[in-house]
Structures are given as structure tokens and as C-alpha cells.
Scaffold this motif. Structure first.
Motif, short mmCIF file in Angstrom:
data_model
loop_
_atom_site.label_atom_id
_atom_site.label_comp_id
_atom_site.label_asym_id
_atom_site.label_seq_id
_atom_site.Cartn_x
_atom_site.Cartn_y
_atom_site.Cartn_z
N TYR A 58 0.84 -1.21 0.00
CA TYR A 58 0.00 0.00 0.00
C TYR A 58 0.87 1.25 0.00
O TYR A 58 0.64 2.20 -0.78
CB TYR A 58 -0.93 0.00 1.21
CG TYR A 58 -1.88 1.17 1.25
CD1 TYR A 58 -3.07 1.14 0.55
CD2 TYR A 58 -1.56 2.33 1.98
CE1 TYR A 58 -3.95 2.22 0.58
CE2 TYR A 58 -2.43 3.41 2.00
CZ TYR A 58 -3.62 3.35 1.29
OH TYR A 58 -4.47 4.42 1.32
N TRP A 59 1.87 1.27 0.87
CA TRP A 59 2.75 2.43 0.96
C TRP A 59 3.44 2.70 -0.38
O TRP A 59 3.56 3.85 -0.80
CB TRP A 59 3.79 2.20 2.05
CG TRP A 59 4.74 3.34 2.23
CD1 TRP A 59 5.95 3.52 1.63
CD2 TRP A 59 4.52 4.50 3.05
NE1 TRP A 59 6.52 4.70 2.03
CE2 TRP A 59 5.67 5.33 2.89
CE3 TRP A 59 3.50 4.92 3.88
CZ2 TRP A 59 5.79 6.55 3.57
CZ3 TRP A 59 3.63 6.13 4.55
CH2 TRP A 59 4.77 6.92 4.40
N VAL A 62 0.89 4.48 -2.79
CA VAL A 62 0.09 5.64 -2.41
C VAL A 62 0.01 6.59 -3.60
O VAL A 62 1.04 6.95 -4.18
CB VAL A 62 0.71 6.36 -1.19
CG1 VAL A 62 0.05 7.72 -0.97
CG2 VAL A 62 0.54 5.51 0.06
N LEU A 87 -4.40 10.73 4.63
CA LEU A 87 -4.81 10.89 3.24
C LEU A 87 -5.41 12.26 2.97
O LEU A 87 -5.40 12.75 1.84
CB LEU A 87 -5.82 9.80 2.86
CG LEU A 87 -5.23 8.45 2.47
CD1 LEU A 87 -6.34 7.42 2.32
CD2 LEU A 87 -4.41 8.53 1.19
N LYS A 391 -4.25 -0.78 3.39
CA LYS A 391 -4.47 0.49 4.08
C LYS A 391 -4.73 0.20 5.55
O LYS A 391 -5.29 -0.82 5.93
CB LYS A 391 -5.62 1.27 3.46
CG LYS A 391 -7.01 0.67 3.61
CD LYS A 391 -8.05 1.63 3.04
CE LYS A 391 -9.44 1.03 3.03
NZ LYS A 391 -9.58 -0.04 2.03
N ASN A 392 -4.30 1.12 6.38
CA ASN A 392 -4.46 1.00 7.82
C ASN A 392 -5.42 2.07 8.30
O ASN A 392 -5.51 3.14 7.69
CB ASN A 392 -3.08 1.16 8.49
CG ASN A 392 -2.94 0.38 9.78
OD1 ASN A 392 -3.91 0.09 10.44
ND2 ASN A 392 -1.71 0.03 10.13
N ARG A 393 -6.12 1.81 9.38
CA ARG A 393 -7.03 2.80 9.94
C ARG A 393 -6.84 2.81 11.45
O ARG A 393 -6.33 1.86 12.05
CB ARG A 393 -8.48 2.49 9.61
CG ARG A 393 -8.98 1.15 10.13
CD ARG A 393 -10.48 1.10 10.29
NE ARG A 393 -10.92 1.92 11.41
CZ ARG A 393 -12.17 1.89 11.90
NH1 ARG A 393 -13.07 1.12 11.34
NH2 ARG A 393 -12.50 2.65 12.92
N TRP A 404 0.24 8.67 8.89
CA TRP A 404 1.20 7.73 8.30
C TRP A 404 2.12 7.16 9.39
O TRP A 404 2.59 6.03 9.27
CB TRP A 404 2.03 8.43 7.24
CG TRP A 404 1.23 9.06 6.13
CD1 TRP A 404 1.17 10.37 5.80
CD2 TRP A 404 0.39 8.39 5.18
NE1 TRP A 404 0.35 10.57 4.71
CE2 TRP A 404 -0.15 9.36 4.31
CE3 TRP A 404 0.03 7.05 4.98
CZ2 TRP A 404 -1.01 9.06 3.27
CZ3 TRP A 404 -0.84 6.74 3.94
CH2 TRP A 404 -1.35 7.73 3.10
N TYR A 408 1.99 3.12 9.69
CA TYR A 408 3.09 2.52 8.92
C TYR A 408 4.41 2.67 9.66
O TYR A 408 4.99 1.69 10.13
CB TYR A 408 3.13 3.16 7.51
CG TYR A 408 1.83 2.93 6.78
CD1 TYR A 408 1.64 1.80 6.00
CD2 TYR A 408 0.74 3.81 6.94
CE1 TYR A 408 0.43 1.56 5.36
CE2 TYR A 408 -0.47 3.57 6.32
CZ TYR A 408 -0.63 2.45 5.53
OH TYR A 408 -1.83 2.19 4.93
#
Length: 520
Positions: A58-59, A62, A87, A391-393, A404, A408
Motif C-alpha cells: 500500500y505504501w 500511495v 490521506l 491500508k491501515n485505519r 502515516w 506505517y
């Protein structure tokens, strides 16, 4: 996030979860005792590895979905993480680049993916080229922590605006630059680290209960102190330590500053538990887990500097549990989560996984395993906020946004550190370098071979590999069977699948591990 939004988030998180509700992105998986398992697989090694690979994917993808206009380097498309902290929120976090270099250097060692190193170089170069105050500044050579406008220009602090810098974040970034120098051999990273260290050392003063030896926030141009206290000095201690080992820079000044910082940490926060602040977006005082727990890990790495390290580390961890432990999911899932800070009492996956990694290392160093099972459940819980696309939440139920840093930079490294402490948490059937006492260069993973070079000839590595090696070579010297680690040699500890390989080499920095074609 506004104070009202934070309060609503806290209240919402404390509400009991319904049986049908998912955790983060995924339905809860439980073992026979009702304790939480990772979302992807009941096997932690497989699950953690899966998430790490998703996060990197994902990173690395982006989107660069906007053009900021003319900057120093011309018209460019930039990944959002170069100017946004989420984001949607403009202005990066002050520790973002240091954290990303920290996590990706470990993941590069673990994966051998050259694109990881390319990304580290890209971030470091862009930040160094667009973040420095003028040479005439009272605090020169300290990179500004944030871009105050939506462009590739880091010129101040997220809350206090232009010309305000955060010395603690500069120290952490400098420490990571030394690692990047050791990976790449590029002298500019070492020179930048020396310049940062020189400024920090020259500004260090005697601290007290209300003033750390270096301030939290200061006007780089005028020297006016805006916030006098923080306990986030582990990165700066690492910077001085790394430069001393390389015999680079003003070593006498570094030693004086190091002694003042470490002595102050022992005299004040380790006694008073006054562990804030860290986060630049919080007005007023807030105690934070990151400052305390990062120091706990550091003390276990450097036991000779604190004769009371066992009591101090245990005291930090117990303070975190008492002050920031969140018990809302203990009955339902058997997991104690860890709140980010005192003014925002919502657990974070980065903070919970950090606490877990320190507990695992404490168990290994002391033999006290009372919190080991809980630590693994904490790592399991923190996986649920990584989606299928990587993606992280944040666990906060009112927002899917995540900095971020939390998602991450200050997340990936805790799983890799946990694997290094307990290799059974690494994936079986794969080959990975989990730990090295020297920085690893050019890790190369093939089906029947693992090769790498370390910065120092004298180094010890810990690997989990799919099968017992046929041989291990150090330069031109090959050993076909396990031996002693007292000099060039290797040992083997079988696990249910594959095992743990330890290697010590002194004569050559290059190591080659030959593996059987079919793991046995």
C-alpha cells in the motif's frame, strides 16, 4: 482532530461491541478460550508476515493525485505522504520520516526488496533538501518537522507555524540517517547526522523537573523556547552512540550531551513518571506511552548504562498499564489495549504493538513471562486495522483516517522487533533475517540460498529459515556443520517447521547460507 471529536471518539470506543460487529476491517477470530487471534490466520507468523507485506504494498502505491505547483525542484507529482500526515490532512507529522526510515530499514533486512531501500532514499533526500533553516539560524542544521503549506517545503511546526522546530524529532531522524549511511555507503547521510548532532550537543543544558536538557519546541531562527519539556530523547541518545562508534563528529560534546540527557531521564521521568509530551497537535500537557516505552526498549539494549534496568523497565510498563491501559475489550476478547496518551484515551495499534514488543523482550531478558501471552494477543488485536489492500485505519470508530506514523512508520517495526525477540512469531517455511548487531546491506533471498553483507565484519545475526543449512560461508571460509559462536560459526535450533539460525562472523562481512532444495 478537535477536542469535541476526541471526546466523542473516547465515549464511542468505550461502548461494548455487539457480537456481530467487526474489529477494524475484519470479523473477530477467537481461540477456544475466547482470546483474540490475528484476522488473517490463526498462526501469528503467517498473519504478521501477511500484514507487513500488505502494508508495504500500500505504501509503495500511495497515489500522487495532485500537483502542488512550483517548488524548489520544479513541477512534480508527489505521494501524499510527502506533504500530508493522513490521506486528507495537510502537514506531515514531525517524526514521520524518522519512523518510516526506522521501519523500512528493518523491513528491507527482512524482505530484501530493493524497492524498500529506494523508497527510504527518496524520502531522506527529499526531506534533507527541503527542510533546513538558514545557516544564520540560532538552531542551524535541525530539519523543520512540518510543511506549513501543501508543498514540498518543511518550514515549521504543525501547530505553532513557521520557524518552529522540534529538537527531539531531529535527533531521531539523525539516528536513522546513520543507519541509511551504513546501508548505502553514501556519506551525505552521515554528514547530515553529524550536523544535527553538533547542534543538539551545543544546545544541551542542565535540566530540572520542568525543563528537559533540550526543549520540545523552539524557534530555530531566534532561539526562543516555545515549550521547554519532553522526554523523547531515546533517538538522540542513539544518534550520539552511533557516531561515537564510528568515531565521527565532535565526540567530546556528544558524550557531555549524552550524559546530561541520560542522567536527566534517570533523575526525573524515571522517578516522576512525567512522560510527556510527544505529539505536536496537542495543546497543553499530555502524558504519552511512546516516550516511556521507547526508553524501556533502549534500556534493555544498553543494560550497562542502568544498573536498575529491570526495575526501571518493569516500572515503565506497569505505569503504562495503570495510566494508559484500556480494559474495554478484556472480557470480550481477552486483550488489554493501550491508549495513545492521557488526553486522547483511545487505544492505538502502534501503541499497543509497541507495548507488546517491549513485554516480549522483557520476558526474554528476565525470564518473567507473566505478560507474554497477553503481549501476543495485543499484537493479534492490532492486525485487525490493516485492510486487504494494505491500508491501515485507527481504532477510533469515528474516523478511518490514520497518520502515516501510526499506520506505517510506528507500526511495522514493532512486529519485526517482536519476531527478533521470539522467532516463533516469524513465518514458518520462509527465510528472513530477524536481527543483526550490525546494519545489513544487500540482503538476497533465494530458494536455496540467503546472502548478505553487514556493515561491520564482527557481527551476530539471527535468522528464521525453512530448513537446516547445508553450509554457512564467511568470505571464503565454509562451515558445513553447526559450531560455536565464539568466533566464525553458526548454531541451529529446530522448530516445528524449519528453525532458528544464529551466525557469528569476524573475518568477513559477507555471509552466504546454503539451504536444501526441499526443506525437511
Amino acid at each position: 482532530m478537535s477536542t469535541l471529536c476526541r471526546l466523542l471518539a473516547v465515549l464511542a470506543f468505550l461502548l461494548p461491541l455487539s457480537a456481530a460487529e467487526r474489529i477494524g476491517f475484519h470479523p473477530a477470530r477467537l481461540d477456544s478460550q475466547g482470546h483474540i487471534l490475528p484476522w488473517y490466520s490463526a498462526n501469528p507468523g503467517i498473519a504478521y508476515d501477511h500484514d507487513l507485506n500488505l502494508l508495504w504494498f500500500y505504501w509503495n502505491h500511495v497515489p500522487a493525485s495532485w500537483k502542488p505547483g512550483k517548488v524548489a525542484s520544479g513541477d512534480v507529482n508527489l505521494p501524499k505522504y510527502m506533504v500530508y500526515r493522513t490521506l486528507e490532512s495537510q502537514g506531515i507529522g514531525g517524526d514521520q520520516f524518522a519512523m518510516m526510515l526506522s521501519s523500512w530499514s528493518l523491513y528491507y533486512q527482512y524482505s530484501g526488496d530493493p524497492e524498500v531501500l529506494e523508497n527510504m532514499i527518496y524520502q531522506a533526500d527529499a526531506y534533507l533538501d527541503h527542510s533546513m533553516p538558514p545557516a544564520s539560524a540560532v538552531w542551524p542544521n535541525i530539519p523543520y518537522p512540518c510543511n506549513t503549506e501543501a508543498k514540498l517545503l518543511y518550514d515549521g511546526d504543525l501547530m505553532l507555524g513557521k520557524s518552529i522546530t522540534q529538537p527531539d524529532k531531529a535527533g531521531s531522524f539523525g539516528a536513522e540517517l546513520v543507519t541509511l549511511y551504513k546501508i548505502t555507503g553514501n556519506r551525505k547521510y552521515l554528514d547530515a547526522a553529524v550536523s544535527i548532532a553538533n547542534t543538539l550537543a551545543s544546545k544541551t543544558q542542565a535540566g530540572d523537573s520542568d525543563h528537559s536538557p533540550l526543549p520540545f519546541k523552539v524557534n530555530a531562527l531566534t532561539g526562543q523556547v516555545m515549550s521547554p519539556y519532553t522526554t523523547n530523547w531515546t533517538g538522540t541518545l542513539r544518534l550520539y552512540q552511533k557516531l561515537e562508534r564510528l568515531q565521527q563528529g565532535n565526540l567530546a560534546a556528544y558524550r557531555r550531551s549524552f550524559d546530561q540527557l541520560l542522567g536527566w531521564l534517570k533523575k526525573y521521568p524515571l522517578q516522576t513518571n512525567k512522560w510527556g509530551p510527544f505529539f505536536e497537535d496537542i495543546p497543553g500537557w499530555s502524558d504519552t506511552q511512546i516516550n516511556a516505552t521507547t526508553l524501556a526498549w533502549y534500556l534493555m539494549e544498553n543494560k550497562s548504562w542502568d544498573s536498575n534496568w529491570k526495575q526501571d523497565v518493569r516500572g515503565i510498563q506497569d505505569w503504562v498499564i495503570s495510566k494508559l491501559g484500556n480494559h474495554s475489550l478484556e472480557k470480550k476478547f481477552g486483550v488489554l489495549t493501550i491508549n495513545e496518551q492521557t488526553v486522547y484515551a483511545v487505544p492505538g495499534q502502534s501503541h499497543t504493538s509497541r507495548h507488546a514488543s517491549v513485554e516480549l523482550r522483557y520476558a526474554k531478558e528476565t525470564g518473567d513471562e507473566r505478560n507474554k501471552a497477553m503481549a501476543i494477543r495485543q499484537l493479534n488485536w492490532a492486525t485487525y486495522f490493516v485492510d486487504d489492500d494494505g491500508k491501515n485505519r485507527y481504532p477510533d470508530p469515528h474516523t478511518y483516517e490514520i497518520w502515516w506514523t501510526d499506520g506505517y512508520g510506528d507500526y511495522v517495526r514493532h512486529y519485526l522487533r517482536a519476531m527478533a525477540v521470539d522467532p516463533e512469531l516469524a513465518p514458518a517455511g520462509q527465510n528472513h533475517i530477524l536481527h543483526s548487531t550490525s546494519v545489513v546491506q544487500k540482503p538476497d533471498y533465494q530458494r536455496e540460498r540467503v546472502e548478505y553483507t553487514t556493515f561491520d565484519k564482527d557481527s551476530v545475526e539471527l535468522l528464521r529459515v525453512a530448513a537446516k543449512p547445508l553450509s554457512v560461508s564467511f568470505g571464503g571460509k565454509t562451515l558445513n556443520a553447526p559450531s560455536s559462536l565464539s568466533t566464525d560459526g553458526w548454531t541451529w535450533q529446530p522448530l516445528e517447521s524449519g528453525g532458528v539460525l544464529q551466525i557469528h562472523h569476524t573475518a568477513s562481512a559477507h555471509v552466504s547460507v546454503r539451504l536444501p532444495h526441499e526443506p525437511k
